[in-house]
Write a protein that holds these residues in place. Sequence first.
Motif, PDB file in Angstrom:
ATOM      1  N   VAL A 128      -6.795   0.825   6.834  1.00 33.71           N
ATOM      2  CA  VAL A 128      -6.761   1.122   5.823  1.00 33.71           C
ATOM      3  C   VAL A 128      -8.003   0.302   4.644  1.00 33.71           C
ATOM      4  O   VAL A 128      -6.781   0.169   3.625  1.00 33.71           O
ATOM      5  N   GLY A 129      -8.615  -0.512   4.410  1.00 37.08           N
ATOM      6  CA  GLY A 129      -9.413  -1.445   3.234  1.00 37.08           C
ATOM      7  C   GLY A 129     -10.121  -0.991   2.891  1.00 37.08           C
ATOM      8  O   GLY A 129     -10.270  -0.256   2.421  1.00 37.08           O
ATOM      9  N   SER A 130     -10.632  -2.381   2.130  1.00 33.47           N
ATOM     10  CA  SER A 130     -11.857  -2.152   1.051  1.00 33.47           C
ATOM     11  C   SER A 130     -12.934  -3.705   1.445  1.00 33.47           C
ATOM     12  O   SER A 130     -12.917  -4.491   2.147  1.00 33.47           O
ATOM     13  N   HIS A 131     -13.934  -3.863   0.677  1.00 31.26           N
ATOM     14  CA  HIS A 131     -14.758  -4.614   1.038  1.00 31.26           C
ATOM     15  C   HIS A 131     -13.885  -5.702  -0.153  1.00 31.26           C
ATOM     16  O   HIS A 131     -15.174  -6.966  -0.458  1.00 31.26           O
ATOM     17  N   LEU A 132     -13.398  -5.765  -1.087  1.00 28.67           N
ATOM     18  CA  LEU A 132     -12.549  -6.736  -2.302  1.00 28.67           C
ATOM     19  C   LEU A 132     -11.040  -6.939  -1.593  1.00 28.67           C
ATOM     20  O   LEU A 132     -10.608  -5.530  -0.905  1.00 28.67           O
ATOM     21  N   PRO A 133     -10.575  -8.277  -1.882  1.00 29.99           N
ATOM     22  CA  PRO A 133      -9.496  -8.801  -1.222  1.00 29.99           C
ATOM     23  C   PRO A 133      -8.205  -8.218  -2.159  1.00 29.99           C
ATOM     24  O   PRO A 133      -7.214  -8.724  -1.555  1.00 29.99           O
ATOM     25  N   VAL A 134      -8.786  -7.480  -3.513  1.00 31.61           N
ATOM     26  CA  VAL A 134      -6.985  -7.026  -4.050  1.00 31.61           C
ATOM     27  C   VAL A 134      -7.409  -5.429  -4.767  1.00 31.61           C
ATOM     28  O   VAL A 134      -8.772  -5.269  -4.618  1.00 31.61           O
ATOM     29  N   ALA A 135      -6.834  -4.644  -4.523  1.00 33.78           N
ATOM     30  CA  ALA A 135      -6.675  -3.842  -6.167  1.00 33.78           C
ATOM     31  C   ALA A 135      -5.818  -3.995  -6.894  1.00 33.78           C
ATOM     32  O   ALA A 135      -6.059  -5.513  -7.937  1.00 33.78           O
ATOM     33  N   CYS A 136      -6.580  -3.034  -7.705  1.00 35.30           N
ATOM     34  CA  CYS A 136      -6.301  -3.051  -9.180  1.00 35.30           C
ATOM     35  C   CYS A 136      -5.213  -2.590  -9.763  1.00 35.30           C
ATOM     36  O   CYS A 136      -5.056  -2.592 -11.744  1.00 35.30           O
ATOM     37  N   ILE A 137      -4.993  -1.911  -8.922  1.00 29.50           N
ATOM     38  CA  ILE A 137      -3.411  -1.808  -9.936  1.00 29.50           C
ATOM     39  C   ILE A 137      -1.794  -2.127  -8.554  1.00 29.50           C
ATOM     40  O   ILE A 137      -2.603  -2.178  -7.071  1.00 29.50           O
ATOM     41  N   ARG A 138      -0.673  -2.374  -8.725  1.00 33.22           N
ATOM     42  CA  ARG A 138      -0.071  -2.726  -8.166  1.00 33.22           C
ATOM     43  C   ARG A 138       1.208  -1.195  -7.618  1.00 33.22           C
ATOM     44  O   ARG A 138       1.999  -1.427  -7.185  1.00 33.22           O
ATOM     45  N   ASP A 139       1.402  -0.454  -8.366  1.00 30.68           N
ATOM     46  CA  ASP A 139       2.240   0.657  -8.232  1.00 30.68           C
ATOM     47  C   ASP A 139       1.083   1.851  -8.438  1.00 30.68           C
ATOM     48  O   ASP A 139       0.370   2.570  -8.761  1.00 30.68           O
ATOM     49  N   PRO A 140       2.437   2.608  -7.230  1.00 30.10           N
ATOM     50  CA  PRO A 140       1.653   4.023  -6.517  1.00 30.10           C
ATOM     51  C   PRO A 140       1.484   5.401  -8.108  1.00 30.10           C
ATOM     52  O   PRO A 140       1.005   5.949  -8.004  1.00 30.10           O
TER      53      PRO A 140
END
Length: 479
Positions: A128-140
Amino acid sequence: MSTHHRPPTLTTAGGAPVADSQHSITAGPRGPILLQDYQMAEKLAYLARERIPERVLHAKGAAAFGTLRITGDIARHTRAHCLQPGRVTPVLVRFSGLTGERGCADAERDMRGFALKAYTQEGNWDLVGSHLPVACIRDPQKFPDLVRALKRHPVSHLRSPTAIWDFWSLSPESIHQIVMLFSDRGLPASYRHMHGYGAHAFGLLNEAGERAWVKFHFRTRQGIRCLSDAQARDTIADDRESAQRDLFEAIERGEHPRWSLHVQLMSDAQAEALPFNPFDPTKVWPQDMFPLTELGELTLDANPDNYFAQVEQATFNPAHLVPGLCISPDKLLQGRLLAYADAQRYRVGTHHAALPVNRPQSPVHTYHADGAMRLNVPPRTDAYYEPNSFGGPRPDRRHAEPALTLQGDAMRFDDRQGLGDYAQASVLYRRMDEGERARLAANLAAAMAGVPEGIQRRQVAHFRLVDEALGAGVEAALA
């Protein structure tokens, strides 16, 4: 001689034939309707229940079926059956926007979901991913707050640029994704013309129980095509379903979209030696250190036969892994393992995994019991709990994962050796040419227009830490 076949007789859900489905039974030519008109009541009742709650995120999307063909060889790293050379696995891929509701326009600037369900011989594998290789947060812990900032204001019920820029400006780890999202590649022209990324690090396990770390990349073979904000406005004015239409019609024409599957691999020793946390989803693995290895090809060649049954009811869960794949210490990924399963049980139903689109092609043996949508009738058995003495399914320790060996900083989400949230965004920005930099600054300023000046200044300060020129460019465009 006519070869026309008589159509089947319409029935109720109970299987009884229906004599008339267009005219209600009335007491006379002017009514009223009689309570005995069950067919009318059934049609109205089913209509009122034809929807399920939309996804909180990724509500609007398109999907297609196809295959994942493995042409490379990483057998020394993983025993996963579906990743062995020559394997061909049926898949479902769903593309989506992140923040909009089901009626939003496809061409809005937004993250794009790229979710793959592989129906392997060892169970379902969901990436389950996206079109960018990074997220904008690191903690749920921050995820519910991010979603609220992205969604509608509770008073005006309008999108609030103030809310999201306030959140981002108070969350420096978002800067890397922001620079990507507002760059030239941030707004794909279609689902066929964008890359897909698993973004998180996952683990690979081989036959000896040795672990390596991996990131998955799907690189479009159609070429990258993106829209400017002006082109996006024109597209939306003409067609709010532009991405869905493009994917569906391309497959109907026989122009089957393809992506090359690549992996980046990292050893435990390399993970320990890195100056940043390799399990931080806001960071990429530099390709000069961890080059892409081509592993296979993803092809989509069949549209769904029914959107609701095969797309709206499709559920994806990053916890769905197969032997030879495992979870990394990525906090955000671990939070998603819990949240996705909970969301699907709420949205679709207790036994959503038994629906045809979600059901594994391999045998399923669980002790899950009753509840809504229990679709099968289990065989008679005394083994309805676990452990038991009556031959029920048992765990198999051969599938146990080895203990994590990483220690200290590799397990923490602070930055090592002074490398902060801005370093990789700085590298990305400095690789852009002058035109790309100018368009990035203009896109950012346009998105921040009308946001309170204090929030603008705080965010511009983050841009200056990426590069002084970026901060100055955004500030000038805001003036």
